[in-house]
Design a protein around this motif. Structure first.
Motif, short mmCIF file in Angstrom:
data_model
loop_
_atom_site.label_atom_id
_atom_site.label_comp_id
_atom_site.label_asym_id
_atom_site.label_seq_id
_atom_site.Cartn_x
_atom_site.Cartn_y
_atom_site.Cartn_z
N MET A 159 0.82 -1.21 0.00
CA MET A 159 0.00 0.00 0.00
C MET A 159 0.86 1.26 0.00
N ALA A 160 1.94 1.27 0.76
CA ALA A 160 2.82 2.44 0.79
C ALA A 160 3.51 2.65 -0.56
N LEU A 161 3.98 1.57 -1.17
CA LEU A 161 4.60 1.69 -2.50
C LEU A 161 3.57 2.16 -3.53
N GLY A 162 2.36 1.62 -3.47
CA GLY A 162 1.31 2.06 -4.38
C GLY A 162 0.99 3.53 -4.17
N GLN A 163 0.97 3.97 -2.93
CA GLN A 163 0.69 5.36 -2.61
C GLN A 163 1.78 6.27 -3.18
N VAL A 164 3.04 5.88 -3.00
CA VAL A 164 4.14 6.69 -3.53
C VAL A 164 4.07 6.75 -5.06
N TRP A 165 3.76 5.62 -5.70
CA TRP A 165 3.66 5.59 -7.16
C TRP A 165 2.57 6.55 -7.64
N PHE A 166 1.39 6.46 -7.03
CA PHE A 166 0.30 7.37 -7.41
C PHE A 166 0.66 8.83 -7.11
N PHE A 167 1.34 9.06 -5.98
CA PHE A 167 1.72 10.42 -5.59
C PHE A 167 2.66 11.04 -6.63
N VAL A 168 3.68 10.30 -7.03
CA VAL A 168 4.62 10.81 -8.02
C VAL A 168 3.92 11.01 -9.36
N ARG A 169 3.05 10.09 -9.73
CA ARG A 169 2.29 10.24 -10.99
C ARG A 169 1.36 11.45 -10.92
N ALA A 170 0.77 11.69 -9.76
CA ALA A 170 -0.11 12.86 -9.62
C ALA A 170 0.67 14.15 -9.80
N ILE A 171 1.91 14.16 -9.33
CA ILE A 171 2.76 15.34 -9.51
C ILE A 171 3.16 15.49 -10.98
N ARG A 172 3.57 14.39 -11.58
CA ARG A 172 4.11 14.42 -12.94
C ARG A 172 3.02 14.56 -14.00
N VAL A 173 1.95 13.78 -13.88
CA VAL A 173 0.93 13.71 -14.92
C VAL A 173 -0.35 14.44 -14.51
N GLY A 174 -0.67 14.37 -13.22
CA GLY A 174 -1.94 14.93 -12.75
C GLY A 174 -3.07 13.97 -13.04
N GLY A 175 -4.26 14.47 -13.07
CA GLY A 175 -5.41 13.66 -13.42
C GLY A 175 -6.15 13.12 -12.21
N LEU A 176 -7.45 12.95 -12.41
CA LEU A 176 -8.32 12.47 -11.35
C LEU A 176 -7.96 11.05 -10.91
N ARG A 177 -7.62 10.19 -11.85
CA ARG A 177 -7.30 8.80 -11.53
C ARG A 177 -6.09 8.71 -10.59
N ASN A 178 -5.05 9.50 -10.86
CA ASN A 178 -3.87 9.46 -10.01
C ASN A 178 -4.15 10.08 -8.63
N ARG A 179 -4.91 11.15 -8.60
CA ARG A 179 -5.25 11.77 -7.31
C ARG A 179 -6.15 10.85 -6.48
N ALA A 180 -7.09 10.18 -7.13
CA ALA A 180 -7.93 9.21 -6.42
C ALA A 180 -7.09 8.04 -5.94
N GLY A 181 -6.13 7.63 -6.75
CA GLY A 181 -5.21 6.55 -6.34
C GLY A 181 -4.43 6.93 -5.10
N VAL A 182 -3.99 8.18 -5.02
CA VAL A 182 -3.28 8.66 -3.83
C VAL A 182 -4.20 8.56 -2.61
N ALA A 183 -5.42 9.03 -2.76
CA ALA A 183 -6.36 9.02 -1.63
C ALA A 183 -6.67 7.60 -1.16
N VAL A 184 -6.96 6.71 -2.10
CA VAL A 184 -7.33 5.34 -1.73
C VAL A 184 -6.16 4.60 -1.12
N THR A 185 -5.00 4.65 -1.77
CA THR A 185 -3.84 3.92 -1.23
C THR A 185 -3.34 4.53 0.07
N SER A 186 -3.50 5.83 0.25
CA SER A 186 -3.13 6.45 1.54
C SER A 186 -3.99 5.89 2.66
N ALA A 187 -5.30 5.84 2.42
CA ALA A 187 -6.22 5.31 3.44
C ALA A 187 -5.93 3.84 3.72
N LEU A 188 -5.69 3.06 2.67
CA LEU A 188 -5.40 1.63 2.87
C LEU A 188 -4.07 1.41 3.58
#
Length: 169
Positions: free
Chosen positions: A125-154
């Motif tokens: 979950m932490a690795l998934g969260q970091v992956w989504f976080f870096v993608r949200a910074i680099r690419v943006g988008g709702l999917r990456n931001r939602a991925g950050v939120a979900v994996t952070s909670a998990l």
């Protein structure tokens, strides 16, 4: 079976997922019960032998190896496709693969992948969260931001120490 693995098994062996999470509050304090809920579902599929219980962590450990590679490649790609030449992409892939191999050979990662405990759930979950976080910074988008939120909670649901990852970001 260690005493800690026994506590996880006792929580996961509850009749329902909800009861497994409720039991985990008393048997595994400091965790929100994500591992025990996953183990409960895993036990319904694969049984409750010690090998099966440890199999969940082993499977998650294999997923963590792939995620280490993906996270490293994503971090090295923060400059985006401005560095579009083939040698730069190849270098990122080799560094990602080397990082995954180092992680796969790490004694602590191997030990945690062989125990029926929450550490590999936390790692994935932490690795998934970091992956989504870096993608949200680099690419943006709702999917990456939602991925950050979900994996952070998990990740926090796996173990409260995951909050330190969020704090560092």
């Amino acid at each position: 079976m260690t005493a800690d693995e026994g506590a996880s098994w006792a929580a996961a062996s509850a009749p329902t997922v909800v009861e497994a999470v409720l039991r985990s509050r008393h048997l595994n304090p400091g965790k929100l019960g994500l591992h025990d809920a996953l183990m409960h579902l895993w036990m319904r599929i694969d049984g409750d032998s010690l090998a099966s219980l440890r199999g969940l962590s082993a499977a998650l450990g294999a997923i963590a190896i792939a995620l280490v590679c993906a996270v490293v490649i994503e971090i090295l790609n923060l400059d985006g496709d401005r560095v579009a030449d083939e040698s730069a992409r190849e270098r990122r892939n080799w560094i990602g693969a080397a990082s995954a191999i180092l992680f796969a050979l790490d004694v602590l990662a191997i030990a945690q992948s062989r125990m029926a405990r929450m550490y590999m759930v936390l790692m994935v979950m932490a690795l998934g969260q970091v992956w989504f976080f870096v993608r949200a910074i680099r690419v943006g988008g709702l999917r990456n931001r939602a991925g950050v939120a979900v994996t952070s909670a998990l990740a926090v649901a796996a173990h409260f120490s995951a909050g330190l990852v969020l704090l560092s970001e």
